[in-house]
Every structure is written in C-alpha cells, then in structure tokens.
Design a protein around this motif. Sequence first.
Motif, PDB file in Angstrom:
ATOM      1  N   GLY A  65      54.247 -29.531  36.125  1.00 20.94           N
ATOM      2  CA  GLY A  65      55.158 -30.666  36.060  1.00 20.94           C
ATOM      3  C   GLY A  65      54.658 -31.717  35.084  1.00 20.94           C
ATOM      4  N   ALA A  66      53.354 -31.960  35.093  1.00 20.97           N
ATOM      5  CA  ALA A  66      52.775 -32.959  34.194  1.00 20.97           C
ATOM      6  C   ALA A  66      52.948 -32.529  32.745  1.00 20.97           C
ATOM      7  N   ARG A  83      56.133 -22.215  35.913  1.00 16.57           N
ATOM      8  CA  ARG A  83      57.493 -22.063  36.433  1.00 16.57           C
ATOM      9  C   ARG A  83      58.466 -22.412  35.316  1.00 16.57           C
ATOM     10  N   GLN A 155      50.179 -27.493  47.222  1.00 16.67           N
ATOM     11  CA  GLN A 155      50.933 -28.735  47.347  1.00 16.67           C
ATOM     12  C   GLN A 155      52.203 -28.675  46.521  1.00 16.67           C
ATOM     13  N   SER A 156      53.166 -29.520  46.890  1.00  9.31           N
ATOM     14  CA  SER A 156      54.484 -29.383  46.303  1.00  9.31           C
ATOM     15  C   SER A 156      54.530 -29.738  44.822  1.00  9.31           C
ATOM     16  N   ASN A 157      53.450 -30.270  44.238  1.00  8.70           N
ATOM     17  CA  ASN A 157      53.470 -30.528  42.796  1.00  8.70           C
ATOM     18  C   ASN A 157      52.933 -29.338  42.006  1.00  8.70           C
ATOM     19  N   SER A 158      52.713 -28.213  42.694  1.00 12.43           N
ATOM     20  CA  SER A 158      52.160 -27.060  42.013  1.00 12.43           C
ATOM     21  C   SER A 158      53.265 -26.129  41.556  1.00 12.43           C
ATOM     22  N   MET A 180      47.462 -26.922  50.620  1.00 13.24           N
ATOM     23  CA  MET A 180      46.076 -27.049  50.186  1.00 13.24           C
ATOM     24  C   MET A 180      46.000 -27.668  48.796  1.00 13.24           C
ATOM     25  N   ASN A 181      44.845 -28.261  48.501  1.00 10.48           N
ATOM     26  CA  ASN A 181      44.675 -28.928  47.210  1.00 10.48           C
ATOM     27  C   ASN A 181      44.544 -27.958  46.058  1.00 10.48           C
TER      28      ASN A 181
ATOM     29  N   ILE B 247      50.549 -37.152  46.352  1.00  5.54           N
ATOM     30  CA  ILE B 247      50.836 -35.775  45.942  1.00  5.54           C
ATOM     31  C   ILE B 247      52.075 -35.732  45.049  1.00  5.54           C
ATOM     32  N   GLY B 250      53.050 -37.935  41.014  1.00  6.01           N
ATOM     33  CA  GLY B 250      52.606 -37.438  39.713  1.00  6.01           C
ATOM     34  C   GLY B 250      53.643 -36.607  38.986  1.00  6.01           C
ATOM     35  N   GLU B 251      54.540 -36.009  39.722  1.00  8.14           N
ATOM     36  CA  GLU B 251      55.394 -35.030  39.081  1.00  8.14           C
ATOM     37  C   GLU B 251      56.888 -35.306  39.258  1.00  8.14           C
TER      38      GLU B 251
END
Lengths: 307, 291
Positions: A65-66, A83, A155-158, A180-181, B247, B250-251
Amino acid sequence: MKHILFLLAAMTILCYASCDRAHPNVENVIIKGSDTEVNLALALAEHYMEKDEDISIAVTGGGSGAGIAALINGKTGLANSSRSMRTEEIRLANTRNVQPMASVFAMDGLAIIVHPDLPVSALTVQQVGAIYRGEIENWRGVGGPDMPISLYGRQSNSGTFVYFRDSVLRGEYARNLKQMNGTAQMVEGMKTDRAGIAYVGVGYVVQKDGQTMPGIKILPISAGEGLPAVAPTDLANIIDGSYPIVRPLFQYTNGRPNGKLRDFMLFCLSEVGQQIVTESGYYPVSKRYQAQNEQVLNFSYADATSY
Amino acid sequence: MRHLIDLLARRVFFLSAALSVLILLGIFGMLFFNGIRTFAEVSPGQFFFNSHWNPSAYGEPSYGILAMIVSTFLVTLGAMCIAVPLGIGAAAYLSEVASGNFRLYLKSAIELLAAIPSVAVGFIGIVLTGPLLARIFGLNNGLTALNGAVLLAIMSLPTIITIAEDAIRSVPDHFKEGSYALGANKWTTLLRVTLPAATSGIIAAVILGMGRAIGETMTVLMATGNATAMPNGFFDPVRTMTATIAIELGEVPYNTTHYYSLFAVGAVLFIISLGINLLAEYIAARYRYKS
C-alpha cells in the motif's frame, strides 16, 4: 581554521564534479513497496548495478500500500506490490495524471503451515477458505482432532492479507483472526500453537537446501475435492500450476517504462534475473503473466534471451 | 534596557505557553473536523454501538468501534489491577520504610523504568511474557489481553509510584505522631492513617497511570494479537483503539470514510484521555487544598 574549512568545501565540490564526469548520466531509480518483495528487489538491483554503473537504484519497503501510495503521489518510479491495485487507487492515480501499468517479475507461493504434531495431512483450498472465514471452527471439521482452530494472519495493511482474502477466502476473515506483525511472528506462533494455522511466503519457510524449516509443517494443498494435494516446496508443482495458492508479484510504473528503468525491469525478467528470483525462494513468471509483461514492456520473450 | 529585557522575556515565555495551548486546540480541531466527516456515511449508532470493525472489507465495510473500546478498557483495567497494588506498595515502602541512599537508588531505578522505549517492552512481550503466560495458563498463544495488561502495568508503574510517593510523603508528620502517641505501630499507622490521608493523591496517581496505559500504542500493537472480535476475557487476543489507528493509517486512501473514521477513533481516544487527565487534576487539586 577558516582555511581548512574552505579547503574541505573545495575538495567536496571537486569530488562531486569529478564523480559526475565519470558517470555523466547516472539515473536515480527509487523502488518502494511490498515488504515481501524487498529482499528480492534488493538482490536484483544490486546485481544490475554491478553491470550498469549509470544507474543508482534505491529499494525501500513499507508495504504494498505504501508503494502504491508513493507511485500515486509521484514519490517513486517503481512500486512493488504483492496485490493488484484497487479500483479506487487507480481512479485516484488517474486524477493525478498517473497511469499505473503492471508487469510481473516473479511469482510467490503461499504455504499453509501448522504445528508439526497436528494430525492433518492435507487440505483443499476451499477448506482453507472455510477455515479462515470461520465456517470451520474445529479441526474435527477437516478430519483432525477435536480442537478449536486458532487462526493467524497478517495485519490488514499487508498485501498478503488482501491477496489471501480476495483469492482464497473470497469473503471476510473470521473476526477472531490474530493479526500478526509479520511472517516471523506467524512462524513462531506455529512452533508452539498446536491448533494454529498460518499462511506465509514459501521462500520464508523453505531453507536453501530445499528442506522445510524445523518446528513447523507445510500442508500439501489441492485445488479442489478429488484433485491431488501437492506441496509448494516442489518447484514443479508451482510451474505447472497444480499448487493453487500462487500469486504474482507486481511492479507498477507510471505509464510504459522507458530508459534505464525499462532496462532494469527487462533484466529482472531475463534468465539471470529469473535465476536470482528462484534463488531468493520465489518462482519464475508464469506463461499467463509473460504475455502481460511483453505488452507493458514492449518486448518479446522469444528474441530477448541475450540480456 | 533592563525593562526591555524583562518585557521581552515575559513575551517569549507567554508565547511558549500559548503555543502548547494552540497545539492542543489544533490537534483536537483536526481530529474532530476530520472525524466528524465519518458520520456522512456511518450513523453514530453504528459507529459507537456496533462491535464489528472492518473498513477494508471484501464486501460491505463496517465501522463499529465498540469492540476496540472494550479491548482498550480491558487491557487498561487489567494493567491497573496489577500495577495499583504494586505501585502503592512500592510508594509506601519508598516514603515510609526505605532510608537514605538505598531509597535514592531505588527511586532512580524506578524512574529509569519509564525510559524503556515502548517498542522494547513490546518485544519483551512477544519473546518473553507472551510465551510464559501461554505456558502458565495453557493457552495456544500468549498474545492476549492479559499479556498487554502485564506489559502496560510495567509501563505505568513509574507514573503511579512517583506520584503516589509524593502524596504519601506530604501527609503531615503530626498525623503519624498522633497515631504513634495512641500506641499504634508503624504498620497500623501506615494502613489506617497515612494511606487514608493520602487517598486523593493516590487516586490521582492511579488515574494518571491509567492515562499512560490507555494511550500506549506500540506495546499493545506488538503483544496483544490484534484480533478485531469482541473479546470474551483476558485470554482472548484484542486490538485496541491505538493499535487500530497505527496499523491502518499508514495505508488508508486519503479523504475516504475509512480515513475519516480513523480520525474519529483518534478523537474518541483523545476525549477519553482528556477526561482522565481532568479527573486526575480535579482530584489532585482537592487533595492539595486539604493538606
């Protein structure tokens, strides 16, 4: 004192000037994005920079995402993503005059891992989906012991979180999913949690000699009821498509890449590049995505064996 | 000249004081005005009383923060259950029993505890206390609300001890002397006279410790498992308000409902900790007048 300072300044300027003269056209490329891909991208970049001194490639992570956000904001030339971009991300990009184009430089298999003592020998991809959606809550439901399943995810930003949801679950995650991180934390969890299940990149849990990391078990997965369950540890199962949880790793650019950036991306797809991909625990680009690459990068795999 | 310097100094100091107030107002305004835009799409009832938080859903997104408010309070109250007896005990020991140099060493060690970065505490939670708690209680995984509570207790101890010690210390000597004169021993005096006299100060200490725990982010993010489900108890993994913001911010695509809703969560958190701090101030002020 003043003189010394002046001398230092002069030397610095001279140095910069001379460096410039040696490589007059150094092109800076910034790659940003997926944490899954950061080591691979780094390996490719280092290899390429040895060959071509006129390019300087900086690779940073931060998550898919970043990377995509940076591409949209014009902060990076190349975004790595595990993704595909979402429709609203593409729409946002278009409003800022950014035309994202995706090519695929490697494939990543996701391994389903459990505690080594869990007496379950294989799952179908549909069963994995049902487990993570919370529809099967006990290992009994898939022929295992009577234990409530303990779910591990990212985590949901992955990007992995999103890929797994969209391709394997095709629905919402169960709410008791432990987020998990990172991959390491999931693997550590599997070593102690006898009722746990987690998904991690194959490259992470397979050692250089092809053996599974000690302390965990990789479950063979079948694409459906009645089909053979195969392990992702065998490269052949990935390449022939019989292992069902394989995702493309994308490189997003603004428009069709050109110049040095295109050269680098072509290098990633070359035999040497794909060799590095394999050595890093990923898989070569499958046929389906090769066609997409040819279109985006405007080349042909057939007559591009040389670079 | 002297006059001028005087004036200048006064202005400079006024500005620095005013700046903090401005920053406070600015932060609140930003949280509030971004957060309020959530309610263009989500009803306040949904937001506050639905326990399902899943803004980047596969299907319909949902924006209920009840489960994370419960999680935040679960972890914080758990931390207080551990830290309050320990903290008051330590404070009483420091002010009434320990003497001389030893007291000083102890006090600086406790203050050093506050200097441990929260990320290091979180790390300890992952590799040490989590597995330990899992073994003690026979859990599948130690990354639970309990683990977070233990770690936050450690982190809020310095606040509680320092402030409670001040409170106990400022109980006038003649209270204690009166008690001794009536034949009470040291223990009875501490329990029946000194601690009750310092009650409001101790309550303020506890509340400030609670404020410290409620806003902590990194430690809980790392050590509590982050499941979005409504927790059933201390053995469930939880995701607090702070961890959710950390969490997801950031996105998140900017200027979307998801983005605004994170500000709204931040605003709720701000109001909670503001309330806690005001309460502590109020109680501490009352206790100052009394003594």
